[in-house]
Design a protein around this motif. Sequence first.
Motif, mmCIF file in Angstrom:
data_model
loop_
_atom_site.group_PDB
_atom_site.id
_atom_site.type_symbol
_atom_site.label_atom_id
_atom_site.label_comp_id
_atom_site.label_asym_id
_atom_site.label_seq_id
_atom_site.Cartn_x
_atom_site.Cartn_y
_atom_site.Cartn_z
ATOM 1 N N HIS A 266 0.865 -1.176 0.000
ATOM 2 C CA HIS A 266 0.000 0.000 0.000
ATOM 3 C C HIS A 266 0.906 1.231 0.000
ATOM 4 O O HIS A 266 1.924 1.241 0.702
ATOM 5 N N PRO A 267 0.598 2.245 -0.796
ATOM 6 C CA PRO A 267 1.485 3.411 -0.884
ATOM 7 C C PRO A 267 1.640 4.130 0.456
ATOM 8 O O PRO A 267 0.829 4.967 0.831
ATOM 9 N N THR A 268 2.679 3.816 1.179
ATOM 10 C CA THR A 268 2.989 4.480 2.431
ATOM 11 C C THR A 268 4.496 4.552 2.594
ATOM 12 O O THR A 268 5.216 3.606 2.264
ATOM 13 N N SER A 269 4.988 5.681 3.094
ATOM 14 C CA SER A 269 6.430 5.874 3.227
ATOM 15 C C SER A 269 7.032 4.992 4.310
ATOM 16 O O SER A 269 8.248 4.889 4.417
ATOM 17 N N ALA A 270 6.185 4.338 5.112
ATOM 18 C CA ALA A 270 6.691 3.512 6.208
ATOM 19 C C ALA A 270 7.025 2.092 5.768
ATOM 20 O O ALA A 270 7.599 1.324 6.549
ATOM 21 N N LEU A 271 6.670 1.713 4.532
ATOM 22 C CA LEU A 271 6.874 0.353 4.063
ATOM 23 C C LEU A 271 7.596 0.353 2.726
ATOM 24 O O LEU A 271 7.519 1.311 1.958
ATOM 25 N N ALA A 272 8.313 -0.756 2.457
ATOM 26 C CA ALA A 272 8.887 -0.951 1.125
ATOM 27 C C ALA A 272 7.733 -1.196 0.145
ATOM 28 O O ALA A 272 6.697 -1.741 0.528
ATOM 29 N N PRO A 273 7.908 -0.782 -1.115
ATOM 30 C CA PRO A 273 9.108 -0.187 -1.698
ATOM 31 C C PRO A 273 9.240 1.325 -1.511
ATOM 32 O O PRO A 273 10.301 1.872 -1.771
ATOM 33 N N MET A 274 8.186 2.003 -1.055
ATOM 34 C CA MET A 274 8.283 3.459 -0.894
ATOM 35 C C MET A 274 9.398 3.843 0.069
ATOM 36 O O MET A 274 10.133 4.808 -0.160
ATOM 37 N N LEU A 275 9.539 3.089 1.146
ATOM 38 C CA LEU A 275 10.566 3.390 2.142
ATOM 39 C C LEU A 275 11.960 3.370 1.535
ATOM 40 O O LEU A 275 12.823 4.181 1.898
ATOM 41 N N LEU A 276 12.177 2.454 0.594
ATOM 42 C CA LEU A 276 13.506 2.309 -0.006
ATOM 43 C C LEU A 276 13.902 3.529 -0.834
ATOM 44 O O LEU A 276 15.092 3.749 -1.066
ATOM 45 N N THR A 277 12.925 4.307 -1.265
ATOM 46 C CA THR A 277 13.222 5.444 -2.138
ATOM 47 C C THR A 277 13.635 6.693 -1.364
ATOM 48 O O THR A 277 14.011 7.695 -1.980
ATOM 49 N N VAL A 278 13.548 6.664 -0.024
ATOM 50 C CA VAL A 278 13.861 7.869 0.757
ATOM 51 C C VAL A 278 15.114 7.691 1.623
ATOM 52 O O VAL A 278 15.473 8.591 2.385
ATOM 53 N N ILE A 279 15.785 6.542 1.498
ATOM 54 C CA ILE A 279 16.983 6.304 2.312
ATOM 55 C C ILE A 279 18.157 7.119 1.794
ATOM 56 O O ILE A 279 18.814 7.841 2.536
ATOM 57 N N CYS A 280 18.419 6.996 0.525
ATOM 58 C CA CYS A 280 19.515 7.758 -0.101
ATOM 59 C C CYS A 280 19.278 7.758 -1.607
ATOM 60 O O CYS A 280 18.405 7.041 -2.120
ATOM 61 N N ARG A 281 20.065 8.549 -2.308
ATOM 62 C CA ARG A 281 19.857 8.695 -3.742
ATOM 63 C C ARG A 281 20.084 7.382 -4.482
ATOM 64 O O ARG A 281 19.315 7.029 -5.382
ATOM 65 N N ARG A 282 21.142 6.635 -4.096
ATOM 66 C CA ARG A 282 21.429 5.388 -4.812
ATOM 67 C C ARG A 282 20.314 4.369 -4.600
ATOM 68 O O ARG A 282 19.891 3.695 -5.542
ATOM 69 N N TRP A 283 19.817 4.248 -3.361
ATOM 70 C CA TRP A 283 18.732 3.317 -3.104
ATOM 71 C C TRP A 283 17.490 3.700 -3.900
ATOM 72 O O TRP A 283 16.794 2.828 -4.412
#
Length: 332
Positions: free
Chosen positions: A49-66
């Motif tokens: 479900h689109p939420t920043s607390a879970l992957a894959p959305m979470l993975l996009t806010v860790i760092c630029r390479r991730w």
Amino acid sequence: MQSQTVLIEKKKKITESINLHNRLGSALWRLPTEVLSEIFIHCLPETSHPTSALAPMLLTVICRRWREVAMDMPNLWCRLLLKVCGDWQRKVLCYDSWLKRSRGLPLSLVFHCYAHNSTWLVRNLLRPYINEIVSLAVFAVRLIDKPERMAAYLPALQELTLSTVGCGLPVPTTGHSFSPNLRSLTVIGPLFDLGIISSFNPVWSHLTHVNLAMRHLNAFFHLLHLCFALSSSKICIIHNRTQALEPFTHAKLQALHINSGTNCLPDLFNALSLPDLRILNVSYSQTWHHKEFMAFLMRSNCPLERIFGLGVTMTDEQRAECVALIPSLQTV
């Protein structure tokens, strides 16, 4: 002096922790993209479900390479849970952005429908992806207009789940609009009878798995006649049979889960033969009818591997008889 020593020791531990964190961060940064991609796959939750607390959305806010790696992995964006409610126009932008990242890979979607006009809203969203959707589940949590219409015109659809529990909705009235590629059908809520089963032709001939509730045992036998490719089935029988059952053999059914409090097992065991049965799950039967079951096993001559279920109790002697008759039987 003692206080100063304690502070020095704490500072040392903090420094060591920072150094360890930096080394780990550096190691993660140096991981090949292939390894990082594999790690990302294992981070996915069971339902997305689109939420920043879970992957894959979470993975996009860790760092630029991730973020670059995650955004370049279409298989991270192939499962999505959508809630049709509230500010749908705002939600649809987020959902559409997610689905575009899948880049044509097969999609598995789950809808929780709260809005009365859900069918129209959802079909507009799905239109660009109709050839990619292979699995669709629609859970109607309030009265909506025919949820099965969301599954219509999806030519690649292989798995369909429709749930209308508590909505007072009738069962879908036709299977003609379902994809010929459909292999698995689950309907939760309404009861199937002979008339409704007949109205679903020709979808039954394609199915390999069904999960339905039946009014009577004879409706289940009618279903077996139509589902000649069926390999597994979960069936709930609400009432006992209403007419005599003709003996019937289904050559391909390998797994049968039957849930019934109506004590219909004797009729089932006396009339049905399943020569390829591997797994039998019987739940909530009032009485275990061992004599009829042994006759069923001898007649079917099947490679049964497991028998289990709730509310079924066998004696040690009965277990021994089953194992002696079916050498492949490992668990009773």
